[in-house]
Design a protein around this motif. Sequence first.
Motif, PDB file in Angstrom:
ATOM      1  N   MET A   1     -18.699 -10.409  -8.266  1.00 55.74           N
ATOM      2  CA  MET A   1     -17.726  -9.435  -8.740  1.00 55.74           C
ATOM      3  C   MET A   1     -16.911  -9.415  -7.370  1.00 55.74           C
ATOM      4  N   THR A   2     -15.501  -9.246  -7.386  1.00 53.94           N
ATOM      5  CA  THR A   2     -14.653  -9.479  -6.404  1.00 53.94           C
ATOM      6  C   THR A   2     -14.617  -7.942  -5.594  1.00 53.94           C
ATOM      7  N   THR A   3     -14.589  -7.991  -4.342  1.00 55.38           N
ATOM      8  CA  THR A   3     -14.602  -6.691  -3.472  1.00 55.38           C
ATOM      9  C   THR A   3     -13.585  -6.822  -2.954  1.00 55.38           C
ATOM     10  N   LEU A   4     -12.735  -5.590  -2.914  1.00 59.08           N
ATOM     11  CA  LEU A   4     -11.445  -5.520  -2.234  1.00 59.08           C
ATOM     12  C   LEU A   4     -11.842  -4.442  -1.067  1.00 59.08           C
ATOM     13  N   THR A   5     -10.802  -4.768  -0.001  1.00 53.56           N
ATOM     14  CA  THR A   5     -10.964  -3.940   1.099  1.00 53.56           C
ATOM     15  C   THR A   5     -10.017  -2.638   0.847  1.00 53.56           C
ATOM     16  N   VAL A   6     -10.456  -1.350   0.482  1.00 51.16           N
ATOM     17  CA  VAL A   6      -9.675  -0.319   0.324  1.00 51.16           C
ATOM     18  C   VAL A   6      -9.426   0.699   1.176  1.00 51.16           C
ATOM     19  N   ALA A   7      -8.372   1.265   1.641  1.00 50.23           N
ATOM     20  CA  ALA A   7      -8.406   1.990   2.864  1.00 50.23           C
ATOM     21  C   ALA A   7      -7.694   3.595   2.075  1.00 50.23           C
ATOM     22  N   LYS A   8      -8.278   4.641   2.236  1.00 51.61           N
ATOM     23  CA  LYS A   8      -7.562   5.844   1.614  1.00 51.61           C
ATOM     24  C   LYS A   8      -6.433   6.076   2.642  1.00 51.61           C
ATOM     25  N   LEU A   9      -5.361   6.668   2.031  1.00 53.41           N
ATOM     26  CA  LEU A   9      -4.054   7.007   2.482  1.00 53.41           C
ATOM     27  C   LEU A   9      -3.627   8.635   2.574  1.00 53.41           C
ATOM     28  N   GLY A  10      -3.983   8.912   1.175  1.00 55.14           N
ATOM     29  CA  GLY A  10      -3.764  10.561   1.191  1.00 55.14           C
ATOM     30  C   GLY A  10      -5.011  11.207   0.777  1.00 55.14           C
ATOM     31  N   LYS A  11      -5.041  12.496   0.858  1.00 59.64           N
ATOM     32  CA  LYS A  11      -6.146  13.250   0.446  1.00 59.64           C
ATOM     33  C   LYS A  11      -6.548  13.296  -0.869  1.00 59.64           C
ATOM     34  N   ASP A  12      -5.598  13.435  -1.878  1.00 58.57           N
ATOM     35  CA  ASP A  12      -5.736  13.399  -3.055  1.00 58.57           C
ATOM     36  C   ASP A  12      -5.149  12.161  -3.916  1.00 58.57           C
ATOM     37  N   VAL A  13      -4.294  11.376  -3.404  1.00 56.66           N
ATOM     38  CA  VAL A  13      -3.786  10.200  -3.907  1.00 56.66           C
ATOM     39  C   VAL A  13      -3.378   9.246  -2.973  1.00 56.66           C
ATOM     40  N   GLY A  14      -3.438   7.797  -3.167  1.00 61.16           N
ATOM     41  CA  GLY A  14      -3.221   6.655  -2.393  1.00 61.16           C
ATOM     42  C   GLY A  14      -4.229   6.029  -1.544  1.00 61.16           C
ATOM     43  N   ALA A  15      -4.301   4.664  -1.618  1.00 58.43           N
ATOM     44  CA  ALA A  15      -5.105   3.824  -0.928  1.00 58.43           C
ATOM     45  C   ALA A  15      -4.337   2.627  -0.713  1.00 58.43           C
ATOM     46  N   GLU A  16      -4.591   1.736   0.459  1.00 59.06           N
ATOM     47  CA  GLU A  16      -4.294   0.432   0.803  1.00 59.06           C
ATOM     48  C   GLU A  16      -5.262  -0.481   0.567  1.00 59.06           C
ATOM     49  N   ILE A  17      -4.786  -1.482  -0.260  1.00 58.14           N
ATOM     50  CA  ILE A  17      -5.287  -2.588  -0.469  1.00 58.14           C
ATOM     51  C   ILE A  17      -5.202  -3.585   0.811  1.00 58.14           C
ATOM     52  N   VAL A  18      -6.063  -4.035   1.520  1.00 56.18           N
ATOM     53  CA  VAL A  18      -6.099  -4.863   2.675  1.00 56.18           C
ATOM     54  C   VAL A  18      -6.341  -6.148   2.595  1.00 56.18           C
ATOM     55  N   GLY A  19      -5.618  -7.068   2.885  1.00 52.15           N
ATOM     56  CA  GLY A  19      -6.046  -8.667   3.016  1.00 52.15           C
ATOM     57  C   GLY A  19      -5.809  -9.493   1.709  1.00 52.15           C
ATOM     58  N   LEU A  20      -5.160  -8.796   0.729  1.00 51.31           N
ATOM     59  CA  LEU A  20      -5.093  -9.689  -0.488  1.00 51.31           C
ATOM     60  C   LEU A  20      -4.070 -10.552  -0.458  1.00 51.31           C
ATOM     61  N   THR A  21      -3.960 -11.788  -0.684  1.00 53.91           N
ATOM     62  CA  THR A  21      -2.593 -12.603  -0.667  1.00 53.91           C
ATOM     63  C   THR A  21      -2.176 -12.645  -2.204  1.00 53.91           C
ATOM     64  N   PRO A  22      -0.862 -13.210  -2.354  1.00 53.88           N
ATOM     65  CA  PRO A  22      -0.137 -13.303  -3.584  1.00 53.88           C
ATOM     66  C   PRO A  22      -1.077 -14.483  -4.492  1.00 53.88           C
ATOM     67  N   ASP A  23      -1.311 -15.437  -3.934  1.00 55.58           N
ATOM     68  CA  ASP A  23      -2.265 -16.289  -4.425  1.00 55.58           C
ATOM     69  C   ASP A  23      -3.405 -15.925  -5.057  1.00 55.58           C
ATOM     70  N   ARG A  24      -4.174 -15.151  -4.192  1.00 52.88           N
ATOM     71  CA  ARG A  24      -5.406 -14.577  -4.787  1.00 52.88           C
ATOM     72  C   ARG A  24      -5.093 -13.467  -5.791  1.00 52.88           C
ATOM     73  N   LEU A  25      -4.107 -12.689  -5.774  1.00 57.75           N
ATOM     74  CA  LEU A  25      -3.536 -11.722  -6.767  1.00 57.75           C
ATOM     75  C   LEU A  25      -3.665 -12.365  -8.139  1.00 57.75           C
ATOM     76  N   VAL A  26      -3.038 -13.476  -8.239  1.00 60.06           N
ATOM     77  CA  VAL A  26      -2.753 -14.200  -9.571  1.00 60.06           C
ATOM     78  C   VAL A  26      -3.844 -15.317  -9.720  1.00 60.06           C
TER      79      VAL A  26
END
Length: 280
Positions: A1-26
């Motif tokens: 199972m793939t694990t993403l690095t997810v960093a919360k940005l807002g209290k109710d909505v929003g997070a940043e995905i860290v370290g993902l490249t275009p090649d890995r995205l697809v």
Amino acid sequence: MTTLTVAKLGKDVGAEIVGLTPDRLVGDPAVPRAIEQALEDNGVLVFRGLHLDPETQVAFCRTLGPVDTSPGHHPVAGIYRVSLDTSKNSSANYLRATFDWHIDGCTPEDDAFPQRATMLSALAVADSGGETEFASTYQAYDDLGEDERRQLAGLRVVHSLEASQRRVTADPTPEQLAAWHRRPVREHPIVWTHRSGRRSLVLGASAGEVVGMAPEAGRRLLEDLLDRSTAPERVYRHEWSVGDTVIWDNRGVIHRAAPYPPDSPREMLRTTVLGDEPIQ
């Protein structure tokens, strides 16, 4: 199972995905499902400096579902060019309505459902303005009291292109009115009960009147709900840099662009994942 690095940005909505490249995205077959889960959990995902090319953006979105390939003022099918420059987008004048809070797809020309998700990548950014703001309409419903939930249950709202366009063009020409009226008027429940069991509020610029309520009372209700749903502490505001990509769950997130000058270089490339769920 793939694990993403997810960093919360807002209290109710929003997070940043860290370290993902275009090649890995697809290229990583597990990534789309991981992105879907992160989107379900956070509503909006930010990929800073991803520098997706249009073809890769469309290819990734296709892993989430069918993509809108209507003409988009761009040579790549599945890309819609967002620019106030009429030489780049001949429909640029309509885009000024995106300066108001809205959900994409409330007034489709056919029987399409609201878009499932929207991905936006920054090709050029504004010198001032042009940020995009997001608020969770899932959370807006969850925070209602029981009395308000009972009050809203069963209420329906009339949505139209005219309602949203009159916010930016208060005195339209007969030609403009005729063009607006070619888009069908839609009636939706104010509370959207999703297949997942979650509920969200259907609000925004296209909402014109509440069925069965006096016009002024209906407008007050809609404005109050929108103001509370988009209070500053509930909003994630993305300040764009060239190469950023953002994707959001259009079914449970309301958004708007901060105004920017008509001669701004701001240019975004948008891909829309089509919806498969009616507002009900």
